[in-house]
Design a protein around this motif. Sequence first.
Motif, short mmCIF file in Angstrom:
data_model
loop_
_atom_site.label_atom_id
_atom_site.label_comp_id
_atom_site.label_asym_id
_atom_site.label_seq_id
_atom_site.Cartn_x
_atom_site.Cartn_y
_atom_site.Cartn_z
N LEU A 1 0.77 -1.16 0.41
CA LEU A 1 -0.04 0.05 -0.06
C LEU A 1 1.03 1.33 0.33
O LEU A 1 1.39 1.64 0.88
N PRO A 2 0.82 2.03 -0.96
CA PRO A 2 1.38 3.18 -0.75
C PRO A 2 0.58 4.01 -0.26
O PRO A 2 -0.52 4.55 -1.14
N LEU A 3 1.71 4.87 0.99
CA LEU A 3 0.46 5.78 1.79
C LEU A 3 0.56 6.90 1.37
O LEU A 3 0.09 7.61 1.57
N ASN A 4 1.78 7.10 0.66
CA ASN A 4 2.09 9.06 -0.30
C ASN A 4 1.10 9.06 -1.16
O ASN A 4 1.08 9.87 -1.81
N TRP A 5 -0.01 8.16 -1.98
CA TRP A 5 -0.72 7.69 -2.92
C TRP A 5 -1.90 8.28 -2.57
O TRP A 5 -2.46 8.11 -1.41
N PRO A 6 -3.01 9.05 -3.53
CA PRO A 6 -4.24 8.94 -2.94
C PRO A 6 -5.15 7.99 -2.95
O PRO A 6 -5.43 6.94 -3.84
N VAL A 7 -6.22 7.76 -2.19
CA VAL A 7 -6.54 6.77 -1.45
C VAL A 7 -8.12 7.44 -2.82
O VAL A 7 -8.25 8.12 -3.51
N GLU A 8 -8.54 5.76 -3.36
CA GLU A 8 -8.95 5.62 -4.45
C GLU A 8 -10.48 4.92 -3.74
O GLU A 8 -10.90 3.65 -3.62
N VAL A 9 -11.69 5.85 -4.05
CA VAL A 9 -12.91 5.18 -3.42
C VAL A 9 -13.96 6.11 -3.50
O VAL A 9 -13.83 6.67 -4.86
N ASN A 10 -15.28 5.20 -3.84
CA ASN A 10 -16.07 5.72 -4.27
C ASN A 10 -17.29 6.42 -3.56
O ASN A 10 -16.36 7.01 -2.41
N CYS A 11 -17.85 7.59 -4.19
CA CYS A 11 -18.27 8.71 -2.68
C CYS A 11 -18.66 8.58 -1.50
O CYS A 11 -18.32 9.18 -0.74
N LEU A 12 -19.22 7.47 -1.88
CA LEU A 12 -19.56 6.82 -0.96
C LEU A 12 -18.27 6.94 0.55
O LEU A 12 -19.25 7.46 1.61
N GLU A 13 -17.98 6.25 0.04
CA GLU A 13 -17.09 5.77 0.89
C GLU A 13 -15.83 7.53 1.25
O GLU A 13 -15.85 7.74 2.61
N ALA A 14 -15.37 8.36 0.64
CA ALA A 14 -15.28 9.53 0.57
C ALA A 14 -15.77 10.36 1.62
O ALA A 14 -15.40 11.11 2.74
N GLN A 15 -17.99 10.67 1.32
CA GLN A 15 -18.36 10.89 2.15
C GLN A 15 -18.05 10.37 3.91
O GLN A 15 -18.49 11.54 4.89
N ALA A 16 -18.39 9.18 3.76
CA ALA A 16 -18.24 8.76 5.32
C ALA A 16 -16.14 9.12 5.06
O ALA A 16 -17.11 8.82 7.05
N TYR A 17 -15.57 8.92 4.76
CA TYR A 17 -14.50 9.41 5.69
C TYR A 17 -14.58 11.21 6.34
O TYR A 17 -13.44 11.08 6.72
N CYS A 18 -15.15 11.96 4.92
CA CYS A 18 -15.35 13.26 5.52
C CYS A 18 -16.20 13.37 7.27
O CYS A 18 -15.75 13.94 8.26
N ALA A 19 -17.67 12.37 6.94
CA ALA A 19 -17.84 12.31 8.64
C ALA A 19 -16.78 12.21 9.72
O ALA A 19 -17.20 12.79 10.93
N TRP A 20 -16.60 11.12 9.77
CA TRP A 20 -16.11 10.38 10.55
C TRP A 20 -14.22 11.74 10.52
O TRP A 20 -14.17 11.91 12.50
N LEU A 21 -13.87 12.12 10.11
CA LEU A 21 -13.20 12.72 10.27
C LEU A 21 -13.40 14.36 10.48
O LEU A 21 -13.09 14.93 11.66
N ALA A 22 -14.55 14.66 10.15
CA ALA A 22 -15.33 15.98 11.23
C ALA A 22 -15.41 15.84 12.49
O ALA A 22 -14.70 16.42 13.00
N ALA A 23 -15.84 14.33 12.90
CA ALA A 23 -15.81 13.83 14.20
C ALA A 23 -14.26 14.25 15.42
O ALA A 23 -14.73 14.42 16.33
N THR A 24 -13.89 13.42 15.01
CA THR A 24 -12.03 13.15 15.02
C THR A 24 -11.96 14.44 15.05
O THR A 24 -11.05 14.68 16.58
N THR A 25 -12.06 15.65 14.27
CA THR A 25 -11.07 16.98 14.58
C THR A 25 -12.00 18.21 14.58
O THR A 25 -10.86 18.74 15.76
N GLY A 26 -13.24 17.48 15.09
CA GLY A 26 -14.24 18.97 15.25
C GLY A 26 -13.85 19.64 14.42
O GLY A 26 -14.66 21.13 14.38
N GLU A 27 -12.80 19.48 13.11
CA GLU A 27 -13.54 20.72 11.91
C GLU A 27 -14.77 20.21 11.14
O GLU A 27 -15.09 19.34 11.54
N ASN A 28 -15.10 21.40 10.03
CA ASN A 28 -16.30 21.29 9.55
C ASN A 28 -15.91 20.93 7.90
O ASN A 28 -15.04 21.24 7.16
N VAL A 29 -15.71 19.18 8.14
CA VAL A 29 -14.44 18.71 6.86
C VAL A 29 -16.05 18.39 6.12
O VAL A 29 -16.98 17.78 6.52
N ARG A 30 -16.12 18.59 4.64
CA ARG A 30 -17.11 17.62 3.61
C ARG A 30 -16.23 17.58 2.49
O ARG A 30 -15.36 18.51 2.19
#
Length: 180
Positions: free
Chosen positions: A72-101
């Motif tokens: 797994l090349p850690l510094n390459w962009p993750v290749e996901v579908n839109c649903l996965e990208a939205q879930a990641y944003c929701a998780w990151l927003a909750a994890t960081t307290g930032e408005n991530v979307r």
Amino acid sequence: TVQVPAFRAARCLVSNQEFLAFVEDGGYGQERWWTDEGRGWLHYTRAAHPKFWLRDAAGRYRQRNFLEEVPLPLNWPVEVNCLEAQAYCAWLAATTGENVRLPTESHWYALRETMPPALSADQPEWERAPGNINLEHGASSTPVDAFPQGEFCDVVGNVWQWTRTPIMPFEGFEVHPLYD
């Protein structure tokens, strides 16, 4: 014409390493991060990580690329579908307290306007692609910071990029009859 209020954006696309934190935190098993459509997709696919990631016998992640499997090349962009990208944003927003979307299409165009003119020209005018586009730099992705395009990297190129609004076609655009 759309007015785009000031916003902040990450300098680089989300990397495999950043997304791995979501996977390791059980992101695919926690429905709270997923939209209704995303939960339906999760139940249907039973996904536990991005589709192009594989686990080897030792439990390490590998990535299936166009021509080969690699650690797994850690510094390459993750290749996901839109649903996965939205879930990641929701998780990151909750994890960081930032408005991530995900950005809107208008946000993406605003980011493109920050690119130097020589890089933001349309494809027929490129002397050389301003990023990993049209196989100029290989058949697979490249590191997320390999192609600075002004203040940001990979505004164009490298991987499919998702927006939270539909991408509208250019005037006169018609879908090719063979494209589903």
